[in-house]
Design an enzyme around this catalytic site. Structure first.
Site, PDB file in Angstrom:
ATOM      1  N   GLU A 271     -50.236  22.887  58.321  1.00 44.16           N
ATOM      2  CA  GLU A 271     -50.697  21.946  57.857  1.00 44.16           C
ATOM      3  C   GLU A 271     -51.621  21.713  57.775  1.00 44.16           C
ATOM      4  O   GLU A 271     -52.585  21.087  57.513  1.00 44.16           O
ATOM      5  CB  GLU A 271     -50.243  20.911  58.945  1.00 44.16           C
ATOM      6  CG  GLU A 271     -50.369  21.141  59.931  1.00 44.16           C
ATOM      7  CD  GLU A 271     -50.133  20.859  61.530  1.00 44.16           C
ATOM      8  OE1 GLU A 271     -49.749  22.327  61.176  1.00 44.16           O
ATOM      9  OE2 GLU A 271     -50.495  21.139  62.801  1.00 44.16           O
ATOM     10  N   HIS A 304     -42.727  16.703  57.361  1.00 46.69           N
ATOM     11  CA  HIS A 304     -43.072  17.151  59.060  1.00 46.69           C
ATOM     12  C   HIS A 304     -45.162  17.609  59.014  1.00 46.69           C
ATOM     13  O   HIS A 304     -45.869  17.363  59.521  1.00 46.69           O
ATOM     14  CB  HIS A 304     -42.657  18.289  59.718  1.00 46.69           C
ATOM     15  CG  HIS A 304     -43.248  18.830  60.894  1.00 46.69           C
ATOM     16  ND1 HIS A 304     -42.895  18.582  62.147  1.00 46.69           N
ATOM     17  CD2 HIS A 304     -44.594  19.642  61.135  1.00 46.69           C
ATOM     18  CE1 HIS A 304     -43.589  19.342  62.885  1.00 46.69           C
ATOM     19  NE2 HIS A 304     -44.557  19.738  62.428  1.00 46.69           N
ATOM     20  N   GLU A 305     -45.009  18.698  57.719  1.00 44.81           N
ATOM     21  CA  GLU A 305     -46.614  18.956  57.619  1.00 44.81           C
ATOM     22  C   GLU A 305     -47.058  18.538  56.639  1.00 44.81           C
ATOM     23  O   GLU A 305     -48.391  18.007  56.641  1.00 44.81           O
ATOM     24  CB  GLU A 305     -46.316  20.358  56.597  1.00 44.81           C
ATOM     25  CG  GLU A 305     -45.490  21.157  57.129  1.00 44.81           C
ATOM     26  CD  GLU A 305     -45.276  21.905  58.642  1.00 44.81           C
ATOM     27  OE1 GLU A 305     -46.896  21.662  59.359  1.00 44.81           O
ATOM     28  OE2 GLU A 305     -44.419  22.464  58.957  1.00 44.81           O
TER      29      GLU A 305
HETATM   30  N1  B3K Z   1     -48.368  23.646  63.556  1.00 43.34           N
HETATM   31  C1  B3K Z   1     -47.832  24.654  62.621  1.00 43.34           C
HETATM   32  C2  B3K Z   1     -47.401  25.516  63.930  1.00 43.34           C
HETATM   33  C3  B3K Z   1     -48.489  26.724  64.335  1.00 43.34           C
HETATM   34  C4  B3K Z   1     -47.600  28.320  65.489  1.00 43.34           C
HETATM   35  C5  B3K Z   1     -49.168  28.733  65.497  1.00 43.34           C
HETATM   36  N2  B3K Z   1     -48.935  29.943  66.253  1.00 43.34           N
HETATM   37  C6  B3K Z   1     -46.306  24.199  62.488  1.00 43.34           C
HETATM   38  C7  B3K Z   1     -46.484  22.899  62.244  1.00 43.34           C
HETATM   39  O1  B3K Z   1     -45.735  22.723  63.488  1.00 43.34           O
HETATM   40  O2  B3K Z   1     -45.814  21.835  61.451  1.00 43.34           O
HETATM   41 ZN    ZN Z   2     -46.203  20.201  63.486  1.00 40.06          ZN
END
Ligand code: B3K
Ligand code: ZN
Length: 883
Positions: A271, A304-305
């Protein structure tokens, strides 16, 4: 590579940063042979820090330091700074200063895919959680929030597109065929949200008008060959933007929002502020190449993002122990969004299936941890189902306890109060409390206590007084490092059904009026034991417990098969109808484990499935879900000391018996759902395709020639990937060996140039107990399309084999375990994050019957003894062997 024990980090040792960074000025010089990163930071001492430190400590990993200057003065190693344990320590710094650091990195050799790396010739970044320190020295922690300005310089021909966070403010040409673009992000952000992309990409453009009338420029960047596969992601993005305005009052803040698709990516998507980077498989879709499941997954991940822009970016985490603050909340948000876009019941079934199969297993295993962990060694190991899915359930329970209006008031308050801050899960709960006036003190235990609470339910009916009483006893199991837990605050939704399936009024006091009384209530459990009495009942009711799965708990109640059959067809809660069917099927399969006689298959199960196949009044998507037998993984999770081969046989037996008994109905179901029509991605058409493919799979399971012919014809005629893959999967999982090979060959021939389809082709084989035995898996690993540097390929062969092809993985000779251990060791040197994820099936060794568990343990010990074990793998392997 480390051989020493990695350090444990404790939440209790959290200290505010000694120095803050207000602005970050970056200049990237990108070349084929490496990249030079110039970073200028405006640093000042944190007034809230009590440390008297005159040294500034910056994190770094795999960096070649070229230069350090303070307020323009060159610093000298040994006199002014030192590199200690990966950190750059600058001594005797003033209270406020400008620091310049120049580092050299080699993105082309970065196989860990953290920091700046190359994927299919394109430069891209992944900084969460601690990847920014692989780019430059920096206080790489989420509570240091700064404004970024980023200038990217690169070859114009190979990198015509240069992207970073925020708005592009300047661009121009340089000498030697090079050019630059400068980006400025006005919003302060933690370093984990930094992103950079440089490559030869095409842009798909669209716009979105926000609720306040601003026009947002939307762009999806992909490799030229994928230009036609962005429409669905773009539509999903616009739907998400609208939904977040309507449901949470959240408007997008920058003028531009970009998504980039990259082939080599450790997870689904990221994100980064204004510049989301996606795994290609989570953004690219077309009718010909993506299944309905992929379409739905893309919509959910895009949402989600996007939702992270508020829950994660505008309000971020103080430290990584708070990860669920953004992940749990954002999963809850995307799950509600998906429910709104399709069928809420079906979405709930899917979420609960994942939770009960995989998160419950995690919560009962050696890596069990609370939604807010108290310690970790390697943070990448904590992007878990507990943080994400259980975290989402916790937010969902707050929503249930407060009701939608108060919850919205609470989320408004949370966003307003903490905009631009790095906060804790406790701040989130506090905002919910302050907005609603509810006391969530006890509820907070959900964040601190690991383990899945167990509710033992018993009941009694007093015919004379017309009282039905329900006793609910709560216990929370011990988990590594946690014993003697307290009862948690649990919302328990229930209803009572009369003999004709009618919803009965729930009267908690003897004098209560039946008219207008609710037929569903949310009971609040706070003590170890509660007894509830329901009055005015002329007959013993059938209880419908934990409706909608109102809490992530295990319910134990002595259901009779009769009650389950009754609930399957009468419960007013669609989720519980499905759940009753699952419980019945589980009970039937479990009773056959260890017996080889078909005669024992419960006739009421056959009748119930027959009724389902003929029930055209019920939502067909729900019917399709109800027809799916519980997975092997779920049956294993439920068993105390599972014998995998015996469970596999019992499930197959029930499958065969059902398919044989219902052959005619399945053929009719196939034809009914095959009516010609244009291809659409609507809940109704998705359900039709799914039902048709379910029927096909069942028919081929019993080697039915009519089924085989239908599958071959479907493979020839399909105009979409769902049907093509449905037919291929049915053949691959059948005993028609010749047809299977031919179908696989033809399929590959047709789609070999499409990496996302090839990934599906790998997965359909690795997951099959027919086509995915170990020799065949080895053959897939040497297939020309397999690539050890590409996480998707690794997951679709090795991950799918160990996670979905359970009979083959748990081969009693231990060969599956040895295979996984070999691959994990091999991967640890190139991509430890992926290695630590893949090893997970072995970590559950203690759960299995002795013959399995000793072999699993030896495989795990072999991984433990690998030289140069990464911190990622060290933590997982030692925690699962140690305790
Ligand atoms: N925030 C990222 C995940 C990052 C993982 C790093 N090892 C994707 C998400 O949950 O939207
Ligand atoms: Zn996330």
């Amino acid at each position: 590579m480390r051989t020493n024990q990695p350090q444990t980090i404790y939440l209790s040792e959290y200290k505010v940063p000694a120095y803050l960074v207000d602005t970050v000025d970056l200049r990237f010089e990108l070349f084929e042979e490496g990249a030079r990163v110039h970073s200028t930071l405006a640093v000042r001492r944190n007034p809230e820090s009590t440390e008297g430190a005159a040294s500034l400590r910056l994190d770094g990993d795999s960096l070649k330091l070229e230069r350090v200057a303070l307020n323009g003065e060159e610093l000298v190693e040994g006199d002014d700074f030192e590199e200690i344990g990966g950190q750059l320590v600058i001594t005797n710094v003033p209270a406020q200063f400008t620091l310049t650091v120049v580092t050299w990195i080699e993105p082309q050799n970065n196989t860990r895919l953290e920091g700046l790396y190359k994927s299919s010739g394109m430069f891209c970044t992944q900084c969460e959680a601690e990847g920014f320190r692989c780019i430059t020295y920096f206080p790489d922690r989420p509570d240091v929030m700064a404004r970024y300005r980023t200038r990217i310089e690169a070859d114009k021909l190979s990198c015509p597109v240069l992207l970073s966070n925020g708005n592009d403010v300047e661009r121009g040409d340089l000498e030697n065929g090079r050019h630059f673009v400068t980006w400025e992000d006005p919003f302060p952000k933690p370093s984990y949200l930094f992103a950079l992309v440089a490559g030869d990409l095409v842009e798909k453009q669209d716009t979105f008008k926000t609720c306040s009338g601003r026009d947002i420029d939307l762009r999806i960047y992909v490799e030229p060959r994928n230009a036609a596969k962005c429409e669905h992601a773009m539509d999903s993005l616009k739907r998400s933007m609208r939904w977040d305005e309507e449901t949470y009052g959240r408007e997008y803040d920058l003028d531009i929002f970009m998504i980039v698709a990259v082939d080599d990516f450790n997870m689904g998507a990221m994100e980064n502020k204004g510049l989301n980077i996606f795994n290609s498989s989570c953004v690219l879709a077309s009718q010909e190449t993506a299944t309905d499941l992929a379409f739905q997954r893309i919509e959910a991940i895009v949402a989600h993002e996007y939702f992270h822009n508020w829950s994660g970016n505008r309000v971020t985490c103080r430290d990584w122990f708070q990860l669920s603050l953004k992940e749990g909340f954002t999963v809850f948000r995307d799950s509600t969004f998906s429910a709104d876009m399709g069928s809420p019941t079906v979405k709930r079934i899917e979420d609960v299936t994942l939770l009960r199969t995989a998160q419950f297993a995690e919560d009962a295993g050696p890596m069990a941890h609370p939604v807010r962990p108290a310690s970790y060694m390697e943070i990448t190991n904590f992007y878990t189902l507990t943080i994400y899915e259980k975290g989402a359930e916790v937010v969902r329970m707050i929503h249930t306890l407060l009701g939608p209006d108060m919850f919205r008031k609470g989320s408004n308050l949370y966003f307003e109060r903490h905009d631009g801050q790095a906060v804790t899960t406790d701040d989130f709960v506090k905002a919910m409390e302050d907005a609603s006036g509810r006391d969530l003190t006890q509820f907070r235990l959900w964040y601190d206590q690991a383990g899945t609470p167990v509710l033992a339910v018993s009941d009694d009916y007093d015919a004379e007084r017309g009282i039905y009483s329900l006793r609910i006893q709560q216990s929370v199991p011990d988990t590594p490092g946690q014993t003697g837990k307290k009862p948690q605050h649990i919302p328990f939704a229930l209803g009572l059904l009369g003999a004709a399936g009618e919803a009965l009024p729930l009267l908690l006091e003897s004098g209560d009026k039946a008219a207008g009384a609710p037929t569903e209530r949310v009971l609040e459990l706070t003590d170890a034991s509660h007894t509830f009495e329901f009055h005015g009942l002329a007959q013993r009711p059938v209880p419908s417990l934990l409706r909608h799965f109102s809490a992530p708990v295990r319910v134990i109640y002595p259901w009779s098969r009769e009650q389950l059959v009754f609930l399957m067809s009468h419960d007013l809660d669609g989720f519980n109808r499905w759940d009753a069917g699952q419980r019945l099927a589980v009970d039937v399969i479990q009773s056959l484990v260890g017996f080889s006689d078909d005669a024992g298959v419960e006739p009421r199960l056959v009748q119930a499935y027959r009724a389902l196949l003929g029930d055209l009044a019920l939502d067909q998507a729900l019917v399709d879900k109800m027809l799916q037998l519980p997975s092997e993984a779920y049956l294993i999770e439920l068993a105390a000391s599972p014998d995998v081969a015996a469970i596999h046989r019992a499930r197959e037996q029930v499958f065969h018996h059902l398919a044989t008994s219902l052959r005619e109905e399945l053929i009719a179901c196939y034809h009914r759902n095959s009516e010609a029509g244009t291809y659409e991605v609507t809940p109704e058409s998705i359900a039709r395709r799914s039902l048709r493919n379910t029927a096909l799979a069942w028919l081929l399971m019993i080697s039915d020639d009519t089924g085989r012919d239908l599958a071959l014809q479907q493979l020839r005629d399909a105009d979409n990937m769902t049907d093509r893959m449905g037919a291929l999967r049915a053949l691959v999982n059948s005993d028609y060996a010749a047809e299977r090979s031919k179908a696989l060959e033809d399929f590959y021939e047709r789609f070999q140039d499409d990496p996302q389809v090839v990934e599906q082709w790998f997965a359909v084989q690795s997951s099959s107990d027919r086509a995915g035995q170990l020799p065949q898996i080895h053959a897939l690993l040497t297939h020309p399309a397999f690539d050890w540097k590409n996480p998707n390929k690794i997951r679709s062969v090795v991950g799918v084999f160990a996670g979905q092809n359970l009979a083959a993985f748990h081969n009693p000779d231990g060969s599956g375990y040895a295979f996984l251990a070999d691959q994990v060791c091999r991967l640890d040197d190139s991509n430890p994050q992926i290695a630590a994820r893949l090893v997970s099936p072995l970590t559950r060794w203690k759960k299995f019957a002795p013959a399995y568990s000793s072999l699993m343990r030896s495989a795990l010990e072999r991984v433990r003894d690998k030289s140069g074990l990464s911190a990622d793998l060290y933590e997982v392997v030692h925690k699962s062997l140690g305790g």
